[in-house]
Design a protein around this motif. Structure first.
Motif, short mmCIF file in Angstrom:
data_model
loop_
_atom_site.label_atom_id
_atom_site.label_comp_id
_atom_site.label_asym_id
_atom_site.label_seq_id
_atom_site.Cartn_x
_atom_site.Cartn_y
_atom_site.Cartn_z
N LEU A 196 0.83 -1.21 0.00
CA LEU A 196 0.00 0.00 0.00
C LEU A 196 0.86 1.26 0.00
CD1 LEU A 196 -2.86 -0.99 2.49
CD2 LEU A 196 -3.03 -0.72 0.02
N SER A 197 1.96 1.22 0.74
CA SER A 197 2.86 2.37 0.76
C SER A 197 3.48 2.59 -0.62
CB SER A 197 3.96 2.15 1.80
OG SER A 197 4.85 3.24 1.84
N TYR A 198 3.89 1.52 -1.27
CA TYR A 198 4.43 1.63 -2.63
C TYR A 198 3.38 2.20 -3.58
CZ TYR A 198 8.44 -1.33 -1.35
OH TYR A 198 9.57 -1.84 -0.78
N THR A 199 2.14 1.73 -3.44
CA THR A 199 1.07 2.18 -4.34
C THR A 199 0.80 3.67 -4.18
OG1 THR A 199 0.05 -0.02 -4.27
CG2 THR A 199 -1.34 1.83 -4.98
N LEU A 200 0.74 4.12 -2.94
CA LEU A 200 0.49 5.54 -2.71
C LEU A 200 1.64 6.40 -3.23
CD1 LEU A 200 -0.98 5.39 0.91
CD2 LEU A 200 -2.21 5.92 -1.19
N TYR A 201 2.85 5.92 -3.06
CA TYR A 201 4.00 6.69 -3.56
C TYR A 201 3.97 6.78 -5.08
CZ TYR A 201 8.79 8.00 -4.61
OH TYR A 201 9.90 8.64 -5.11
N VAL A 248 -0.75 18.62 -7.23
CA VAL A 248 0.34 17.78 -6.72
C VAL A 248 0.45 17.93 -5.21
CG1 VAL A 248 2.84 17.46 -6.72
CG2 VAL A 248 1.61 17.74 -8.88
N ALA A 249 0.35 19.16 -4.70
CA ALA A 249 0.44 19.37 -3.26
C ALA A 249 -0.71 18.68 -2.53
CB ALA A 249 0.43 20.87 -2.96
N LEU A 250 -1.91 18.74 -3.09
CA LEU A 250 -3.05 18.09 -2.47
C LEU A 250 -2.87 16.58 -2.40
CD1 LEU A 250 -5.96 18.30 -1.36
CD2 LEU A 250 -6.78 18.13 -3.71
N PHE A 256 0.58 11.34 2.10
CA PHE A 256 1.37 11.34 3.34
C PHE A 256 0.50 10.98 4.54
CE2 PHE A 256 3.01 13.68 7.07
CZ PHE A 256 4.23 13.07 7.19
N ALA A 257 -0.71 11.54 4.59
CA ALA A 257 -1.61 11.24 5.69
C ALA A 257 -2.02 9.76 5.68
CB ALA A 257 -2.84 12.13 5.62
N LEU A 258 -2.27 9.21 4.51
CA LEU A 258 -2.65 7.80 4.43
C LEU A 258 -1.50 6.89 4.83
CD1 LEU A 258 -4.75 7.78 1.13
CD2 LEU A 258 -5.61 7.40 3.45
N ARG A 260 0.94 7.60 6.88
CA ARG A 260 1.11 7.68 8.33
C ARG A 260 0.04 6.86 9.05
NH1 ARG A 260 2.36 13.19 11.23
NH2 ARG A 260 2.59 11.63 12.84
N ALA A 261 -1.20 6.89 8.54
CA ALA A 261 -2.26 6.11 9.16
C ALA A 261 -1.99 4.61 9.04
CB ALA A 261 -3.61 6.46 8.52
N LEU A 262 -1.37 4.19 7.92
CA LEU A 262 -1.12 2.78 7.72
C LEU A 262 0.03 2.28 8.58
CD1 LEU A 262 -1.47 2.55 3.83
CD2 LEU A 262 -3.02 1.60 5.53
N THR A 263 0.99 3.14 8.90
CA THR A 263 2.17 2.70 9.67
C THR A 263 1.98 2.83 11.17
OG1 THR A 263 3.09 4.94 9.37
CG2 THR A 263 3.74 3.25 7.79
N ARG A 264 0.84 3.34 11.63
CA ARG A 264 0.62 3.45 13.06
C ARG A 264 0.22 2.11 13.66
NH1 ARG A 264 -2.78 9.17 13.67
NH2 ARG A 264 -1.02 10.55 13.21
#
Length: 264
Positions: A196-201, A248-250, A256-258, A260-264
């Motif tokens: 999921l982290s790879y996909t978001l990046y 791009v900023a949005l 980034f928020a997603l 962080r939520a996944l790694t908590r």
């Protein structure tokens, strides 16, 4: 009580020094062969021309009709990146299972080779090829993003599957679980957060790529930017560039928020 002495530093191998020397030689040769003209770049004439060129972008076009058109193009760019990434996740996951060696050695070699081909061809080249088959518009751009990103995500997914701990899946198989069930309940939970982290990046990268793909006629903000720049409508182009930056900023903030939520 005296402190223990530090262990001796590991010896430097000859190959390490040779590699470092080769890198330094490559950097020096690159600067020597490119003939960079820094003095001309920072000359008064160049600065005056650049200032005059940038002044043409002000003030940005803010008419309601043009802002509405820009918003629709931004939505098109966002849709291209989202659908392209989703297609890439499906294609990359299918190739990653074979690329991780779960279907045999021959399938692993073939899948890895296909992944190398997919990610070795840039998005712009994919778009140029697909525009011939699919025509102008966002469809070709979406397929171009999906093709290149499938190669990137497939390689990352395959590496994640290979690095997963095999013992939980082996335990389920020993206790009579089906291979598919053992994979889904033992291996996938280990690798899913990383995938999921790879996909978001990659989604973040595809936003930027989708904006650029419009330059070759793949729709979205990039196509608007090319159109207005070709007509020297700099104020309209400035609005499109600002829309790109905001989009791009949005997406960066949401991704980034997603993560962080996944790694908590």
């Amino acid at each position: 009580m005296s402190a223990r002495p530090l262990p001796p530093a590991p010896p430097r191998r000859v190959s390490t020094w040779l590699l470092a020397g080769a890198i330094v030689a490559l950097v020096v040769a690159s600067f020597a062969s490119l003939q960079l003209q820094w003095s001309a770049f920072f000359s008064p004439d160049a600065l005056a021309v650049t200032t005059e060129f940038l002044a043409g972008f002000t003030p940005p076009e803010t008419s309601p009709a043009f802002l509405r058109k820009t918003a629709l193009a931004a939505a098109e760019t966002l849709s291209m990146s989202a659908i392209g990434t989703l297609l890439a996740v499906a294609g990359g996951m299918a190739l990653a299972i074979a690329g991780a060696g779960r279907l045999g050695k021959v399938q692993r070699v073939l899948a890895r080779g296909l992944l190398n081909v997919l990610r070795s061809i840039p998005e712009l080249v994919w778009a140029s090829l697909l525009l011939v088959a699919a025509g102008l518009g966002p469809f070709a751009g979406t397929l171009a993003l999906a093709a290149h990103t499938s190669g990137v995500l497939g390689r990352l997914f395959a590496d994640a599957l290979e690095n997963a701990d095999p013992h939980p899946e082996a335990t389920l198989l020993t206790n009579g679980a089906a291979p598919a069930a053992a994979f889904l309940y033992a291996t996938m939970p280990q690798t899913l957060p990383q995938m999921l982290s790879y996909t978001l990046y990659r989604w973040e990268n595809n936003i930027r790529a989708a904006a650029v793909l419009g330059v070759v006629g793949a729709g979205g903000l990039g196509q608007m930017l090319k159109f207005h720049l070709s007509l020297f409508q700099m104020q309209n182009a400035a609005t499109v560039i600002i829309a790109m930056l905001l989009l791009v900023a949005l997406v960066d903030a949401a991704s980034f928020a997603l993560r962080r939520a996944l790694t908590r």
